[in-house]
Write an enzyme that holds these catalytic residues in place. Sequence first.
Site, PDB file in Angstrom:
ATOM      1  N   ASP A   1       0.827  -1.201   0.000  1.00  0.00           N
ATOM      2  CA  ASP A   1       0.000   0.000   0.000  1.00  0.00           C
ATOM      3  C   ASP A   1       0.860   1.249   0.000  1.00  0.00           C
ATOM      4  OD1 ASP A   1       0.862  -0.766   2.575  1.00  0.00           O
ATOM      5  OD2 ASP A   1      -0.670   0.461   3.533  1.00  0.00           O
TER       6      ASP A   1
ATOM      7  N   GLU B   1       3.588   0.032   7.997  1.00  0.00           N
ATOM      8  CA  GLU B   1       2.570  -0.787   7.338  1.00  0.00           C
ATOM      9  C   GLU B   1       3.238  -1.519   6.195  1.00  0.00           C
ATOM     10  OE1 GLU B   1      -2.111  -0.286   6.019  1.00  0.00           O
ATOM     11  OE2 GLU B   1      -1.019   1.372   6.930  1.00  0.00           O
TER      12      GLU B   1
ATOM     13  N   GLU C   1      -2.947   8.487  -0.909  1.00  0.00           N
ATOM     14  CA  GLU C   1      -3.911   7.543  -0.348  1.00  0.00           C
ATOM     15  C   GLU C   1      -5.297   8.166  -0.234  1.00  0.00           C
ATOM     16  OE1 GLU C   1      -4.390   4.773   3.674  1.00  0.00           O
ATOM     17  OE2 GLU C   1      -3.066   6.506   3.705  1.00  0.00           O
TER      18      GLU C   1
END
Length: 777
Positions: A353, A359, A643
């Site tokens: 991502d 993350e 994002e």
Amino acid sequence: MKTVSAHGLAGEDVLAGSLFHFTASMIGPACDGGQATQGTFVAREFSLDVVPAEAVLSLSALGLYRAFLNGKRVGTDLLTPGWTCYDDRIAYQAYDVAKLLQPGNNRIEIWLGDGWYRSQLMWASNPILNCWGDRTGAIAELRAGGEVLVKTDDSWKSGFTPVVRNGIYYGEDYDARIRPKDSHGVDVLSFDRALLVPHETGAVKELDALSPTDSWTEADGRTVFDFGQNAGAYVRLRLKGVAGAKVRVEHSEVLGPDRFFDNRNYRSARAEVSYTLSGQGEEDYAPLFTFFGFRYARITVTGEAELTAITMVPITSVPLTAGGFTSGVASVNRLVENTIWSQRSNFIEVPTDCPQRDERLGWTGDAQVFAGTACWLADSQSFLKKYLRDVIHDQRANGAVSHFSPDPTRLHPIGGRGDWAGSTGWGDAIVIIPWQLYLHYGDSAALEECFPAMLRWLDYLWGISDGPIIRPPAVWGAHGFTFGDWLQPVGDNRKPRPTIADDCAATLYHFISTQLTAKIARILGETVEAARLEKRSEEIKTAFRHEFFAPSGRIAHNDQTSWALAFLYGLVPPEYEEAAQGYFRRVAEETDGVIGTGFIGTPALLPALTRLGMVDLAEKMFLNRKVPGWLYQVDRGATSIWERWDALSEDGTIYDPDMNSYNHYAYGAVCQWLFEDVAGIKPLEDKPGFEEVLFDPAILPALSPVCAWHDTRFGRIEAGWTLEEGFVTCRLVLPEGVTARLEGRSERKSLQANGANVEQGKEIRLGAGEHKITFSN
């Protein structure tokens, strides 16, 4: 140096790519202190009377490795052996190292890093350490002419490296004063050699280094460098100074007002580099076992040291661009470039991502919406197939597909949020990504490999609510929970716009995957399954109509995502078509051009409008420069995809740094529409892999002139068009082996191909070569 890939290719050289059968042992340094402690190495000296003409070193590791022969680095691959579900398989690499060998004494040294194997994964509230194991180790075997020259066993030595600490999120601390020396022995680790497979995709490589475009010194003396591009990368430093002086490198993606260095969105990821000088002349350094997502680097010097050079080194698993698109709108061209950079930055072993915060996970939802664009912009075939194998391995016993893969939570469940698997739109990656591989590369093997997992996923979906309509629970992590249209904008919170409900979104994807798997079953000759799934898809379609359509033809939530997906996938009943188009147009017009879609709706929005003939609305929404909108990002100086639509306000303020990435490719999925609808190169499922395409450009006047290219297995396809005073001139270039269909549609007046008239309602085929197509718009 020749690097052997999974395909046996080594730059201009080709070595045998067959499976290597190791006889070596996996060994771990006896001095290894565990995760987050000083790095270690394993080493062995050996003697050669004669240097062989070819000698192949095959090696892998638990953790990451960097190998050296006689003090020289082996290969140029990065972050080896790569990232997979390590309990399923671990890649190995092979290198022809004959040129690094010498008569007499030789030394092989393998440095080890924590990597994804045991450094922190997941965010600070639920960190997972030692996910696949708590010991790093190496396995290596050097052969020449079938003879084993040296291999890892209990005779090797170990010691400490200058890498004082490392981690994917942490970064790296390096003390150049430390000289590796043999100080300990090794432990033979319990290891199943059957896990070892040739590297399944291209290795991570460096791209051309970027020099700073600007720099400034802050009030406290720290220097900030702007590299002009947000990327998955690291810095390369050249330094000189006294032993013990230190240089600290911090990273950030954006600057706050007044050029405030702001990396709060990294959350618990330290994401720094610390280098301690040896004092031995000029010193060059770049991290060995980590990478970062950044545009800006801030340098702090402690002690007597001077930074004499600094560059950003972007890295990626997909270094070669396979497609390009330009138009008459400069900001659109920058948007495409931003998408390419976000793909490069996040296609590092796994389609992640984001490359910056705590993350960096292989989210399945992001990957499935972007898969088509990924295949347009880079050769993503082996990369995505490798990823799908991890998705299959992570699939739960009940058929649920992980939210991300490789999935640390499968081995280390997180309390309080249920199982991190089973969301519609995310788990559908197991169907949609193989389908894109089939369309782009004719890869039926990907369909066959994933087909059993597809069936388990579809049975899971049906079982959520025991029928065609899926009614997901609202509680995060409960059985059947869905992310829905993640980050779907609602506009003014005093009077929010309608958004798709979870049951509608989930049922839409239930239909999409069921219908698509039925097609795949037909392709694979699975006629019984095909018939069963075709029947099931009709059941879902009928139930969807009953549940979500009013007698007036209005869909339940009357939002852009519901309409776009319903139209694009044939879920609008024919008798409601005219009324439904009216509702869809009104919903799009009411926002005055701003986008009302999130992760799953955005890739469908412009294709749906375009194919319904609403090109005026598609053009307005695409070129909108207000938030939410693609070009808003570009106008704010974005060099990669954000994002969130509202990631940065007009005054430069960061929105919600706790969940905000400025390098997140999902919304770049709009590029698939640019290639397939605007440039008009549509791959066909009955002639996959670009054996035949439909040439069908949508003329958006503001984008003229349009030009696109794409490298296929047959060669390069080029397509473009210009609009002048209502007259369209198209150029189409096809390589040998590719044909194109051209339809005489009623809205194209005076259609000609290479000077010959094309009758309305007729279809012609164009062969290899350059073609000129003209019509009145």
